[in-house]
Design a protein around this motif. Sequence first.
Motif, mmCIF file in Angstrom:
data_model
loop_
_atom_site.group_PDB
_atom_site.id
_atom_site.type_symbol
_atom_site.label_atom_id
_atom_site.label_comp_id
_atom_site.label_asym_id
_atom_site.label_seq_id
_atom_site.Cartn_x
_atom_site.Cartn_y
_atom_site.Cartn_z
ATOM 1 N N ILE A 163 0.580 -1.790 -0.261
ATOM 2 C CA ILE A 163 -0.008 0.507 0.164
ATOM 3 C C ILE A 163 0.881 1.428 0.200
ATOM 4 N N VAL A 164 0.347 2.434 -0.842
ATOM 5 C CA VAL A 164 0.702 3.852 -0.714
ATOM 6 C C VAL A 164 0.461 4.676 -0.217
ATOM 7 N N THR A 165 1.019 5.008 0.242
ATOM 8 C CA THR A 165 0.335 6.145 0.970
ATOM 9 C C THR A 165 0.872 7.528 1.584
ATOM 10 N N THR A 166 0.544 8.369 2.483
ATOM 11 C CA THR A 166 0.498 9.854 2.952
ATOM 12 C C THR A 166 1.363 9.290 4.352
ATOM 13 N N GLY A 167 2.180 10.549 4.860
ATOM 14 C CA GLY A 167 2.379 10.447 6.869
ATOM 15 C C GLY A 167 1.206 11.243 7.290
ATOM 16 N N ARG A 168 0.694 11.861 6.053
ATOM 17 C CA ARG A 168 -0.400 12.182 7.229
ATOM 18 C C ARG A 168 -1.576 11.370 7.661
ATOM 19 N N LYS A 169 -1.980 10.167 6.730
ATOM 20 C CA LYS A 169 -3.051 9.234 6.553
ATOM 21 C C LYS A 169 -2.771 8.139 7.658
ATOM 22 N N LEU A 170 -1.341 8.057 7.790
ATOM 23 C CA LEU A 170 -0.540 7.264 8.499
ATOM 24 C C LEU A 170 -1.005 7.716 9.690
ATOM 25 N N ARG A 171 -0.570 8.908 10.133
ATOM 26 C CA ARG A 171 -1.244 9.640 11.401
ATOM 27 C C ARG A 171 -2.377 9.206 12.170
ATOM 28 N N THR A 181 3.530 -4.230 3.865
ATOM 29 C CA THR A 181 4.683 -3.724 3.078
ATOM 30 C C THR A 181 3.718 -2.315 3.021
ATOM 31 N N ILE A 182 4.454 -1.652 3.449
ATOM 32 C CA ILE A 182 3.546 -0.080 3.077
ATOM 33 C C ILE A 182 4.707 1.028 2.506
ATOM 34 N N ILE A 183 4.040 1.995 1.760
ATOM 35 C CA ILE A 183 5.224 2.795 1.213
ATOM 36 C C ILE A 183 5.045 4.211 1.897
ATOM 37 N N VAL A 184 5.744 5.011 2.570
ATOM 38 C CA VAL A 184 4.789 6.211 2.765
ATOM 39 C C VAL A 184 5.548 7.583 2.192
ATOM 40 N N MET A 185 4.705 8.866 1.958
ATOM 41 C CA MET A 185 5.239 9.994 1.407
ATOM 42 C C MET A 185 4.607 10.802 1.310
ATOM 43 N N TRP A 203 13.362 1.158 5.747
ATOM 44 C CA TRP A 203 13.967 1.691 5.037
ATOM 45 C C TRP A 203 13.691 2.826 4.184
ATOM 46 N N TRP A 204 14.674 3.983 5.026
ATOM 47 C CA TRP A 204 13.785 5.676 4.573
ATOM 48 C C TRP A 204 15.426 5.957 3.466
ATOM 49 N N SER A 205 15.132 7.129 2.572
ATOM 50 C CA SER A 205 15.744 7.808 1.909
ATOM 51 C C SER A 205 15.513 9.351 2.023
ATOM 52 N N ALA A 206 16.085 10.538 1.937
ATOM 53 C CA ALA A 206 15.898 11.563 1.659
ATOM 54 C C ALA A 206 16.680 11.757 0.622
ATOM 55 N N TYR A 207 16.309 12.765 -0.543
ATOM 56 C CA TYR A 207 16.947 13.265 -2.107
ATOM 57 C C TYR A 207 17.098 11.710 -2.642
ATOM 58 N N ALA A 208 15.992 10.943 -2.966
ATOM 59 C CA ALA A 208 16.229 9.632 -3.114
ATOM 60 C C ALA A 208 16.776 9.601 -4.721
ATOM 61 N N GLY A 209 17.860 8.968 -4.916
ATOM 62 C CA GLY A 209 18.316 9.145 -6.624
ATOM 63 C C GLY A 209 19.032 10.262 -6.692
ATOM 64 N N MET A 210 19.366 11.534 -5.346
ATOM 65 C CA MET A 210 20.339 12.034 -6.141
ATOM 66 C C MET A 210 21.541 12.252 -5.797
ATOM 67 N N GLU A 211 22.445 12.818 -6.074
ATOM 68 C CA GLU A 211 23.881 12.842 -5.376
ATOM 69 C C GLU A 211 23.717 13.337 -3.865
ATOM 70 N N THR A 212 23.187 13.774 -3.136
ATOM 71 C CA THR A 212 23.100 14.032 -1.311
ATOM 72 C C THR A 212 22.098 13.098 -0.823
ATOM 73 N N GLU A 213 21.721 11.729 -1.830
ATOM 74 C CA GLU A 213 20.870 11.040 -1.047
ATOM 75 C C GLU A 213 21.110 10.315 -0.011
ATOM 76 N N ILE A 214 20.296 10.597 1.164
ATOM 77 C CA ILE A 214 20.904 10.026 2.454
ATOM 78 C C ILE A 214 20.257 8.841 3.003
ATOM 79 N N TYR A 245 10.045 6.776 2.702
ATOM 80 C CA TYR A 245 10.178 4.984 3.442
ATOM 81 C C TYR A 245 9.741 3.845 3.548
ATOM 82 N N LEU A 246 9.723 2.857 3.297
ATOM 83 C CA LEU A 246 9.055 2.064 2.789
ATOM 84 C C LEU A 246 9.468 1.398 4.146
ATOM 85 N N MET A 247 8.289 0.268 4.827
ATOM 86 C CA MET A 247 8.114 0.073 5.787
ATOM 87 C C MET A 247 7.451 -1.527 5.483
#
Length: 250
Positions: A163-171, A181-185, A203-214, A245-247
Amino acid sequence: MITLTLVGIGAGNPQHLTLQAIKALNAADVILIPRKGPGKDDLASLRRKICAQVLQTPGSELREFDLPVRDPATPDYRRRVEDWHDTIADVWLREITAALPGGGTVAFLVWGDPSLYDSTLRIAERLKGRMPMEVRVIPGITAMQALTAGHAIPLNTVGAPFIVTTGRKLRESGWPEGADTIIVMLDSGGAFEALLPHGIDIWWSAYAGMETEIRISGPLADVRDTILARRAEARASHGWIMDIYLMRKR
């Protein structure tokens, strides 16, 4: 007649562009580049960088404009978003009319894919009743794909849905039923704190796909504080943040 081409440009890496996307950008008379205000210049800069790398047509005009911000005074979330989209549509109409009074093709670069938690298609729909317009969509690599590729993990477990959901809906509603498995955007920060963490991996990523990815991953109970701290640091450093992130339940 205006042809509006919405071009998915991936999650921030210029190499995410498809051959179809490059062809569409070179076919455009005008490419619209939105500016999101102070502290978010990186987003417009990356769009300019992409255009500089792929444009082979000297006649393509880059036209920048300022995006309006949402009115925080409107208490209802959906009403606030609808009003914001109406205002953005007005700005688009003004820019397109000024750039192409006799018609032509205008392209708009969309982060990720225009179909996934993005409002560009809804804004484009508002314009259809106000000018003769055809809308074309060029798909792009999503942040979900950049996330799972970066961590080298599958999106789902064998034979199971996700399921793909949002942080707002998760709260608001907690873990969605029907998936392990859920993906949170679109999380403004730390929506996973609403969950009991034991038995959940993240599994959490910030700036996914960019040079500054964390990237940070592990049991949610062990890494959630680290994620919150790194997120705050990155936001302060860049002035903005995009994370996903994926949980997965064990």
